[in-house]
Design a protein around this motif. Structure first.
Motif, short mmCIF file in Angstrom:
data_model
loop_
_atom_site.label_atom_id
_atom_site.label_comp_id
_atom_site.label_asym_id
_atom_site.label_seq_id
_atom_site.Cartn_x
_atom_site.Cartn_y
_atom_site.Cartn_z
N THR A 179 0.85 -1.18 0.00
CA THR A 179 0.00 0.00 0.00
C THR A 179 0.88 1.23 0.00
O THR A 179 1.69 1.40 0.92
CB THR A 179 -0.91 -0.02 1.24
OG1 THR A 179 -1.66 -1.25 1.24
CG2 THR A 179 -1.87 1.15 1.23
N PRO A 180 0.78 2.12 -1.00
CA PRO A 180 1.73 3.23 -1.17
C PRO A 180 1.96 4.06 0.08
O PRO A 180 3.11 4.41 0.38
CB PRO A 180 1.10 4.06 -2.29
CG PRO A 180 0.32 3.07 -3.10
CD PRO A 180 -0.21 2.08 -2.10
N ALA A 181 0.92 4.39 0.84
CA ALA A 181 1.08 5.28 1.99
C ALA A 181 1.96 4.68 3.08
O ALA A 181 2.49 5.42 3.92
CB ALA A 181 -0.29 5.63 2.57
N TYR A 182 2.14 3.37 3.07
CA TYR A 182 2.90 2.71 4.13
C TYR A 182 4.16 2.01 3.59
O TYR A 182 4.79 1.25 4.32
CB TYR A 182 2.01 1.71 4.87
CG TYR A 182 0.84 2.38 5.54
CD1 TYR A 182 0.96 2.98 6.79
CD2 TYR A 182 -0.39 2.48 4.88
CE1 TYR A 182 -0.11 3.63 7.38
CE2 TYR A 182 -1.47 3.14 5.46
CZ TYR A 182 -1.32 3.72 6.71
OH TYR A 182 -2.37 4.37 7.29
N LEU A 183 4.50 2.25 2.35
CA LEU A 183 5.68 1.63 1.76
C LEU A 183 6.96 2.27 2.27
O LEU A 183 7.00 3.47 2.59
CB LEU A 183 5.65 1.77 0.23
CG LEU A 183 4.70 0.88 -0.55
CD1 LEU A 183 4.81 1.21 -2.04
CD2 LEU A 183 5.00 -0.59 -0.31
N ALA A 184 8.03 1.49 2.30
CA ALA A 184 9.35 2.02 2.59
C ALA A 184 9.89 2.73 1.35
O ALA A 184 9.56 2.34 0.22
CB ALA A 184 10.29 0.89 3.02
N HIS A 191 13.36 -1.19 -5.41
CA HIS A 191 14.26 -2.18 -4.84
C HIS A 191 13.48 -3.36 -4.25
O HIS A 191 12.29 -3.25 -3.97
CB HIS A 191 15.15 -1.55 -3.75
CG HIS A 191 16.07 -0.49 -4.26
ND1 HIS A 191 17.08 -0.75 -5.17
CD2 HIS A 191 16.13 0.84 -4.02
CE1 HIS A 191 17.72 0.36 -5.45
NE2 HIS A 191 17.16 1.35 -4.76
N ASP A 192 14.17 -4.46 -4.06
CA ASP A 192 13.54 -5.64 -3.49
C ASP A 192 13.24 -5.42 -2.00
O ASP A 192 14.02 -4.76 -1.30
CB ASP A 192 14.44 -6.87 -3.63
CG ASP A 192 14.53 -7.35 -5.07
OD1 ASP A 192 13.60 -7.04 -5.84
OD2 ASP A 192 15.53 -8.00 -5.42
N PRO A 193 12.14 -5.96 -1.51
CA PRO A 193 11.82 -5.81 -0.08
C PRO A 193 12.73 -6.65 0.79
O PRO A 193 13.21 -7.71 0.38
CB PRO A 193 10.37 -6.29 0.00
CG PRO A 193 10.24 -7.25 -1.14
CD PRO A 193 11.11 -6.71 -2.24
N PHE A 200 10.03 -0.34 8.46
CA PHE A 200 9.53 0.98 8.08
C PHE A 200 8.00 0.99 8.05
O PHE A 200 7.36 1.90 8.57
CB PHE A 200 10.08 1.39 6.72
CG PHE A 200 9.73 2.81 6.34
CD1 PHE A 200 10.66 3.83 6.53
CD2 PHE A 200 8.50 3.13 5.79
CE1 PHE A 200 10.35 5.13 6.20
CE2 PHE A 200 8.17 4.43 5.46
CZ PHE A 200 9.10 5.44 5.66
N SER A 201 7.41 -0.02 7.42
CA SER A 201 5.95 -0.05 7.29
C SER A 201 5.26 -0.15 8.65
O SER A 201 4.20 0.45 8.86
CB SER A 201 5.52 -1.22 6.40
OG SER A 201 5.99 -1.04 5.08
N LEU A 202 5.87 -0.88 9.58
CA LEU A 202 5.31 -0.93 10.93
C LEU A 202 5.41 0.45 11.59
O LEU A 202 4.48 0.90 12.25
CB LEU A 202 6.02 -1.98 11.78
CG LEU A 202 5.54 -2.08 13.23
CD1 LEU A 202 4.04 -2.37 13.31
CD2 LEU A 202 6.33 -3.14 14.00
N ALA A 253 15.06 6.87 6.19
CA ALA A 253 15.00 6.65 4.74
C ALA A 253 15.98 5.58 4.30
O ALA A 253 15.78 4.93 3.27
CB ALA A 253 15.27 7.96 4.00
N GLU A 254 17.05 5.38 5.07
CA GLU A 254 18.07 4.39 4.72
C GLU A 254 17.76 3.07 5.42
O GLU A 254 17.71 3.01 6.65
CB GLU A 254 19.46 4.88 5.15
CG GLU A 254 20.08 5.90 4.20
CD GLU A 254 20.44 5.27 2.87
OE1 GLU A 254 20.70 4.05 2.83
OE2 GLU A 254 20.45 6.00 1.87
N PRO A 255 17.57 1.98 4.68
CA PRO A 255 17.25 0.69 5.31
C PRO A 255 18.30 0.24 6.31
O PRO A 255 17.96 -0.33 7.35
CB PRO A 255 17.17 -0.28 4.12
CG PRO A 255 16.92 0.58 2.93
CD PRO A 255 17.59 1.89 3.20
#
Length: 513
Positions: A179-184, A191-193, A200-202, A253-255
């Motif tokens: 869902t776009p609003a909760y995407l990283a 990029h691959d999840p 991030f989504s949590l 913003a950085e994983p």
């Protein structure tokens, strides 16, 4: 479509429709063999869908069942069965949870107090930590997929677009999963999840619970929203209170700058218990806008959820766990600053200056090379954050003896490894004392020397094994160099505890963008 009363697989009698999603409709049903209530998910194919698309949809449904069945956790909705009615359309039989979603609760109540939001997030993080240990990335963590049971339980559901380690990807080319609003941000960039994407989504889900709106706002234009998500520039939280620091860490913003789901769970658990959150890394200023101070921050405005029409009437009171008071949804009063608050702010500033002078005096001429104790460093007036200020304080680790008959199983072995790496690098000394075998191959000193150069250390793709856990290690050094390395962690069962015997580097480390 009405299928009320239909019997699926000769045993599941469908009742009322209780939900719907991207892949189909969910029905409450009665298992006439085991005499229990279940939820049955019916796959629906779109009219005019090509045979290739229909086959992909079937594969996705079967894949959802396989992945979800691998995860058995009290905070995840269990999958009991996958059946085929002969028409090529799988039906997914799941645990029935008398509940409403977090999304529904927010529509009714606006926002939640930080402590309650932390309690909900802690339970979701607990399930996701187990999923990550099993090699599963959810990829669609959002309020609509968080179920709040009538008895106070919290469960994450809908692993329909999740990806398991070793399972082929079946998402169509060009399809954006989630869902776009909760995407990283990295997912919005293509990029691959990874497990870090779920972190991030949590964080975005908890942010929405306390702020009333996702961290990137709302937009009717999904492309514009994706562009904002890809930028990584969130709107700083204003009502999060004790959740502010954990949220900023989760929403980096950085994983590689985000903490693991295990550390996320522990931080949320502390806030839920009314305790201060443990120190967590603060994102680099280049990726996170500066959060306004109390003096600079404008008064909270009514959440955008207030603009929605009322849904469902008054909140239900069926849960055995009482919900904390909800923030008022009316307009806030404004006006000049009163004398009392002004005096309080001035007093706080004076105290902070005095404390700063004392710290400088105490540390003068006693600089420790490397600064690994995590006690120094501060943010200057210009707002630049030093590496020392982002280092969590070291804490002593007290491990309890493992109970049960026989050696620990794969789940305990993986948890030992993930819990150990969750302490790195800030708490490396105490982690080495608690987890490393006295005869640790390569030596504890060499390991600590490596950790002293690291800014962040995270794991992904953790794979179970027989006292040998494989994983992907992501390291960001204090100089900003990022690398990824395949590792193998050897374990040894000794007395009543599980220890780390060695950490093998498998192959060469590679640069990570």
């Amino acid at each position: 479509m009405t299928v009320d009363g239909r019997v699926v697989a000769g045993r599941y009698r469908l009742g009322r429709r209780i939900g719907s999603g991207a892949m189909g409709v969910v029905w409450q049903a009665h298992d006439e063999l085991l005499y229990r209530t279940v939820a049955v998910k019916q796959l629906l194919l779109q009219p005019g869908q090509s045979e290739a698309d229909a086959e992909e949809a079937r594969r996705r449904a079967m894949r959802e069942g396989r992945i979800a069945a691998r995860l058995q956790h009290p905070n995840a909705v269990a999958v009991f069965d996958v059946v085929d009615e002969g028409d090529g359309m799988p039906w997914l039989v799941m645990e029935y949870v008398p509940s409403r979603s977090l999304s529904q609760l927010l529509e009714e109540q606006g926002t939640l107090a930080p402590q309650e939001a932390a309690r909900i997030g802690m339970h979701v993080a607990n399930a996701l930590a187990a999923a990550h240990a099993a090699g599963i990335v959810h990829r669609d963590v959002k309020p609509g997929n968080v179920l709040l049971g009538d008895d106070g339980t919290v469960k994450i559901t809908d692993f329909g677009i999740s990806r398991a380690q070793g399972d082929s990807t079946v998402t169509a080319t060009g399809m954006l999963a989630g869902t776009p609003a909760y995407l990283a941000p990295e997912i919005a960039k293509g990029h691959d999840p990874t497990p870090s994407s779920d972190v991030f989504s949590l964080g975005a889900t908890i942010y929405a619970a306390v702020e009333g709106i996702p961290p990137f706002g709302l937009s009717d234009n999904p492309l514009a929203l994706l562009h904002k998500v890809a930028s990584g520039q969130i709107d700083p939280p204003r009502q999060a209170g004790p959740l502010t620091q954990p949220l900023l860490s989760l929403l980096s913003a950085e994983p590689t700058e985000r903490v693991t789901m295990v550390r996320c769970r522990d931080a949320l658990g502390a806030v839920a218990a009314g305790q201060p959150a443990p120190p967590m890394p603060v994102p680099q200023q280049a990726h996170m806008p500066t959060v306004a101070t109390a003096a600079q921050r404008p008064m909270p405005m009514a959440t955008r959820l207030d603009q929605r029409p009322p849904v469902g009437g008054a909140p239900r009171a069926t849960s055995t766990t009482a919900m904390p008071p909800v923030r008022p949804k009316g307009p806030q009063q404004s006006g000049g600053m009163k004398r009392g608050p002004l005096i309080g702010i001035v007093t706080a500033v004076v105290i902070a200056v005095i404390v700063g002078v004392i710290v400088v005096i105490n540390h003068g001429g006693n600089n420790n090379a490397g600064g690994s104790d995590g006690t120094g460093g501060s943010t200057g007036g210009g707002g630049s954050t030093t590496s020392a200020s982002t280092t969590p304080a070291a804490t002593v680790i007290n491990r309890q003896p493992l109970s049960g008959d026989g050696d620990p199983g794969p789940d305990v072995q993986m948890k030992t490894v993930t819990d150990f790496f969750a302490q790195l690098p800030s708490n490396a000394q105490n982690a080495a004392t608690a987890y490393l075998l006295p005869g640790f191959q390569g030596g504890a000193d060499a390991f600590l020397a490596e950790m002293s150069k690291a800014k962040t250390v995270t794991l992904s793709d953790v794979q179970p094994g027989n006292y040998y856990i494989r994983a992907t290690e992501h390291i960001v050094t204090k100089d900003g160099v990022k690398s990824v390395q395949q590792i193998g962690v050897g374990l040894k069962w000794e007395n009543t505890q599980l220890y780390i015997q060695k950490i093998d580097k498998i192959g060469a480390a590679k640069p990570e963008s």
